[in-house]
Design a protein around this motif. Sequence first.
Motif, PDB file in Angstrom:
ATOM      1  N   LEU A 196       0.762  -1.172  -0.060  1.00 26.77           N
ATOM      2  CA  LEU A 196      -0.099  -0.091  -0.065  1.00 26.77           C
ATOM      3  C   LEU A 196       0.881   1.316   0.090  1.00 26.77           C
ATOM      4  N   ILE A 197       2.054   1.195   0.835  1.00 25.54           N
ATOM      5  CA  ILE A 197       2.914   2.453   0.771  1.00 25.54           C
ATOM      6  C   ILE A 197       3.366   2.338  -0.691  1.00 25.54           C
ATOM      7  N   ALA A 198       3.748   1.488  -1.303  1.00 22.84           N
ATOM      8  CA  ALA A 198       4.413   1.529  -2.533  1.00 22.84           C
ATOM      9  C   ALA A 198       3.492   2.032  -3.570  1.00 22.84           C
ATOM     10  N   LEU A 199       2.102   1.895  -3.429  1.00 30.22           N
ATOM     11  CA  LEU A 199       1.190   2.312  -4.467  1.00 30.22           C
ATOM     12  C   LEU A 199       0.611   3.726  -3.786  1.00 30.22           C
ATOM     13  N   GLY A 200       0.681   4.123  -2.845  1.00 26.87           N
ATOM     14  CA  GLY A 200       0.695   5.581  -2.302  1.00 26.87           C
ATOM     15  C   GLY A 200       1.670   6.295  -2.945  1.00 26.87           C
ATOM     16  N   THR A 201       2.824   5.889  -2.908  1.00 21.04           N
ATOM     17  CA  THR A 201       3.992   6.575  -3.403  1.00 21.04           C
ATOM     18  C   THR A 201       3.878   6.999  -4.878  1.00 21.04           C
ATOM     19  N   LYS A 202       3.541   5.895  -5.667  1.00 21.59           N
ATOM     20  CA  LYS A 202       3.224   6.063  -7.265  1.00 21.59           C
ATOM     21  C   LYS A 202       2.209   7.110  -7.459  1.00 21.59           C
ATOM     22  N   TRP A 203       1.151   7.224  -6.517  1.00 22.45           N
ATOM     23  CA  TRP A 203       0.122   8.085  -6.836  1.00 22.45           C
ATOM     24  C   TRP A 203       0.014   9.376  -6.004  1.00 22.45           C
ATOM     25  N   GLY A 204       0.946   9.448  -5.148  1.00 28.30           N
ATOM     26  CA  GLY A 204       1.258  10.867  -4.325  1.00 28.30           C
ATOM     27  C   GLY A 204       0.128  10.934  -3.222  1.00 28.30           C
ATOM     28  N   VAL A 205      -0.259   9.896  -2.716  1.00 28.57           N
ATOM     29  CA  VAL A 205      -0.874   9.961  -1.519  1.00 28.57           C
ATOM     30  C   VAL A 205      -0.433   8.980  -0.233  1.00 28.57           C
ATOM     31  N   THR A 206      -0.781   9.655   0.934  1.00 28.46           N
ATOM     32  CA  THR A 206      -0.229   8.740   2.241  1.00 28.46           C
ATOM     33  C   THR A 206      -1.117   8.054   3.034  1.00 28.46           C
ATOM     34  N   ARG A 207      -2.406   8.428   3.044  1.00 27.29           N
ATOM     35  CA  ARG A 207      -3.526   7.582   3.837  1.00 27.29           C
ATOM     36  C   ARG A 207      -4.120   6.522   2.928  1.00 27.29           C
ATOM     37  N   ARG A 208      -4.657   5.526   3.624  1.00 31.42           N
ATOM     38  CA  ARG A 208      -5.411   4.298   2.982  1.00 31.42           C
ATOM     39  C   ARG A 208      -6.726   4.855   2.434  1.00 31.42           C
ATOM     40  N   ALA A 209      -7.148   5.769   3.132  1.00 30.44           N
ATOM     41  CA  ALA A 209      -8.738   6.229   2.648  1.00 30.44           C
ATOM     42  C   ALA A 209      -8.323   7.126   1.369  1.00 30.44           C
ATOM     43  N   ALA A 210      -7.351   7.850   1.479  1.00 31.62           N
ATOM     44  CA  ALA A 210      -7.048   8.721  -0.058  1.00 31.62           C
ATOM     45  C   ALA A 210      -6.527   7.686  -1.093  1.00 31.62           C
TER      46      ALA A 210
END
Length: 132
Positions: free
Chosen positions: A56-70
């Motif tokens: 989830l952190i890797a995907l958040g880094t790709k998309w520029g978001v930090t929280r799970r809901a985001a």
Amino acid sequence: MTAPPASITLGNWQGLLGCGAAPRELECLLAIAGGASGKEAARVLGISEDGVKKRLIALGTKWGVTRRAALVAEAFKRGIISPAAVLAAIMAVHGVVSDDQLLRVRRGGNGAERKIENRVATRRAECALAAA
């Protein structure tokens, strides 16, 4: 002719592959979107809880978001995930119930609520006419 994108289904959620998320990242995202905690997602997917967090952190880094809901919101915005069964149920119920049934007052009483509603509706109509 282009083939339709491949998809992954987890529970009642469906995710599209080839849209910026690795298959395992998408599986973790679908589990979280379905309401599972990190531990529950790990159990369902057969990986460790840390594995879910890392993906989830890797995907958040790709998309520029930090929280799970985001992260889930971003996936909806990009059209990558969809709750197909939930949307179908909402559409079916909406088609059966007419708008009049949804808007009517369900409380009993001496009619005071209806008088208030009529005044509010009148004010809104007057404001709309004044603005036009």
